[in-house]
Design an enzyme around this catalytic site. Structure first.
Site, PDB file in Angstrom:
ATOM      1  CB  THR A 187      12.391  -2.084  10.958  1.00  0.00           C
ATOM      2  OG1 THR A 187      11.669  -3.154  11.600  1.00  0.00           O
ATOM      3  CG2 THR A 187      12.807  -2.529   9.568  1.00  0.00           C
ATOM      4  CD  GLU A 338      12.394  -1.733   5.715  1.00  0.00           C
ATOM      5  OE1 GLU A 338      11.448  -2.232   6.356  1.00  0.00           O
ATOM      6  OE2 GLU A 338      12.755  -0.535   5.871  1.00  0.00           O
ATOM      7  CE  LYS A 444     -10.763   7.091   1.150  1.00  0.00           C
ATOM      8  NZ  LYS A 444     -10.591   5.848   0.384  1.00  0.00           N
ATOM      9  CD1 TRP A 449      -6.985   9.387  -0.507  1.00  0.00           C
ATOM     10  CD2 TRP A 449      -6.517   8.837   1.604  1.00  0.00           C
ATOM     11  NE1 TRP A 449      -7.136   8.032  -0.388  1.00  0.00           N
ATOM     12  CE2 TRP A 449      -6.854   7.657   0.905  1.00  0.00           C
ATOM     13  CE3 TRP A 449      -6.187   8.732   2.960  1.00  0.00           C
ATOM     14  CZ2 TRP A 449      -6.864   6.406   1.491  1.00  0.00           C
ATOM     15  CZ3 TRP A 449      -6.194   7.482   3.556  1.00  0.00           C
ATOM     16  CH2 TRP A 449      -6.537   6.341   2.831  1.00  0.00           C
TER      17      TRP A 449
END
Length: 552
Positions: A187, A338, A444, A449
């Site tokens: 990654t 992944e 937030k 949100w």
């Protein structure tokens, strides 16, 4: 008590060796072209010839002590030779570690050490970049250089790739377990050290079969595929394997990834299908505009029909521009190291689809062999109603179940047979996924949100804005407020942007600050590097702040 009745089908393992057999026996005349210079010129061979060289490379590597389980690193561009390395190393039962050449030297050294690489196959044009890494790592027994080294560059005790192949004999391919490791990708490591994803043969083959479908990549033997995504990014998005399944020609750009060469290669090589992060296609579009404005060599993209893009939100304006000007379907997809790319794809039903652009703006519909769900903060599964927002989780035979190497912390990512992706979004009853943010990037504000992804998309809909990235800025009253970094193609004011956004998002979503920058930093996978952007907030001298804060 009844017992399960076993099936009576052959138990033939799903391995990359079968894909090599298919290249050799079914599609030997499919072509592999490698771009040799910025003019778009190519050297071309066939799948059949590549397969014969793969045999000899495997024999040569065996003479160097490579066997089942040996880790072999590749540090190379997308070329014919890198394709040969893919199939030889994996087919031997060794593990190919595709080293990300865009990482920092320290991080590259970490991944080589962590992987336990014993042999490195090194593109000669990248040798100077890799030498400092080589001086720092232990355990590398051999370095094989592909191509001629530049003048003045020496790699101690290096072996020559073509010389090894010329002296190689025959090779007896082993029978492999389909669940055995085939390749290792890391990654990008935006939060700590990169983590190793160890792909099995089975996962690679199943991903290739799923992506070859009409409603996935849709690649056939009639296509010429320009493989722009680096082969060190999630197995080149699976293209070396999908093209083996379909018999499509492969065009490998090597280091020639600038917009001029890309446009010329598409036009001169008759490319029909390609891929890449949005910035690549933004640059090609700007190059086409520049050529039209200055009377330079025109970019027609006449043969190109499909481009798969991802890695970050694809602006609707970019997708519309390719559709309207070139007749190209620029399709958004979603995936990660992944889970391979293409776990969802925003294929639609054509220009007459009334939901066409709504679908194009989504991450896409769930692809075969993947299962998705959205979970709440308490871990409960949320309804697939297109409205309930939670963390996206995924499982399937092409999804990692753990990270490579003992001691790697996996508790926060893998649970109950599912992978927590870190992406936040919604899923509807027909399997359409809409990503609203990364969990670490969602803002937030006042207990509600705000989607940085949606704000970025709306900002990039403005005709003056080339790129935009939005991050949360700490706020004593609201906890966080959005702050926008903007790359503009022409002069534009903050007031213009705020007035434009005010017609498209809730007013309390409007950013409280703006910084106009020359470019937005990116990770090695082409995503906006919001960790860097958040770090720049306190020192952004060019920022324009809006004093009144959110208006609800």
């Amino acid at each position: 008590m009844s017992t399960a009745l076993p099936g009576l089908m052959m138990d033939v393992p799903l391995t990359t060796a079968h894909l090599l057999w298919r290249m050799r026996a079914v599609h030997p005349d499919a072509r592999v072209s490698t771009v040799t210079d910025a003019s778009g010129a190519c050297r071309t061979t066939t799948f059949g010839a590549v397969a014969e060289r793969v045999d000899r490379l495997a024999a040569a590597l065996a003479e160097l002590g490579v066997g089942v389980g040996t880790r072999v690193g590749s540090f190379a561009w997308n070329t014919q030779e890198h394709l040969e390395i893919y199939y030889a190393v994996m087919g031997m039962g060794a593990v190919l570690h595709t080293i990300n050449l865009r990482l920092h030297e320290d991080t590259i050294a970490y991944t080589v050490e962590h992987a336990g690489d014993e042999v490195i196959l090194l593109d000669a044009t990248l040798a100077e970049r890799f030498l400092p890494v080589l001086a720092r790592v232990r355990g590398v027994r051999h370095v094989v250089v592909v191509g001629a080294l530049p003048d003045g560059v020496e790699v101690p005790d290096a072996l020559d790739y073509d010389t090894l192949l010329d002296g190689a004999g025959s090779y007896d391919w082993p029978e492999l377990d389909e669940r055995a490791a085939a390749s290792l990708c890391y990654t990008s490591g935006t939060t700590g050290h990169p983590k190793g994803v160890l792909y099995s043969h089975r996962s690679i083959v199943l991903h290739a079969l799923a992506m070859a479908g009409t409603d996935a990549y849709g690649i056939s033997r009639r296509d010429r595929v320009l493989s722009i995504v680096p082969m060190f990014h999630a197995m080149g998005w699976g293209l070396p394997f999908v093209c083996a399944v379909a018999g499509a020609d492969l065009v490998m750009p090597a280091a020639h990834l600038q917009p001029g060469p890309v446009g010329r290669v598409v036009d001169e090589q008759g490319v029909t299908w390609s891929c890449g992060v949005p910035t690549v296609w933004m640059d090609v579009l700007r190059h086409a505009d520049e050529m039209a404005r200055t009377g330079g060599r025109p970019v027609t993209l006449a043969t190109l029909r499909t481009v798969i893009s991802g890695g970050t939100q694809v602006p609707e304006s970019l997708m519309r521009a390719y559709a309207e000007r070139f007749g190209v379907d620029l399709v958004q997809g979603w995936g990660m190291t992944e889970i391979f790319p293409g776990a969802t794809l925003s294929m639609d039903q054509g220009a007459d689809d009334p939901e066409r652009w709504s679908h194009r703006g989504a991450a896409g519909r769930v692809s075969p062999l993947y299962e998705l769900r959205v979970t709440g903060e308490d871990g409960s599964t949320l309804p697939s109603d297109g409205a309930s927002v939670g963390e996206v989780e995924v499982r399937g035979p092409a999804v990692a179940g753990a990270y490579f190497a003992p001691g790697t912390d996996t508790a926060d990512r893998f649970h109950d047979g599912w992978l927590r992706t870190g992406d936040v979004g919604t899923l509807d009853r027909r399997g359409w996924l809409r990503i609203t943010d990364r969990s670490k990037d969602a803002i937030k504000s006042g207990g509600e949100w705000i989607s940085s992804v949606d704000l970025e998309a709306e900002l990039m809909a403005h005709d003056a804005v080339r790129e935009a990235a939005v991050v949360g800025r700490p706020d004593p009253r609201w906890s966080e407020r959005p702050f926008a970094y903007v790359v503009a193609d022409r002069p534009v004011t903050v007031d213009e942007l705020r007035d434009f956004l005010a017609t498209r998002v809730a007013r309390w979503w409007l950013p409280d600050g703006y910084a106009f920058v020359e470019e937005i930093p990116r990770t090695s996978t082409g995503k906006f590097d919001k960790l860097v952007l958040r770090g720049q907030l306190s020192s952004s001298a060019s920022a324009t702040m809006i004093p009144e804060g959110p208006r609800r």
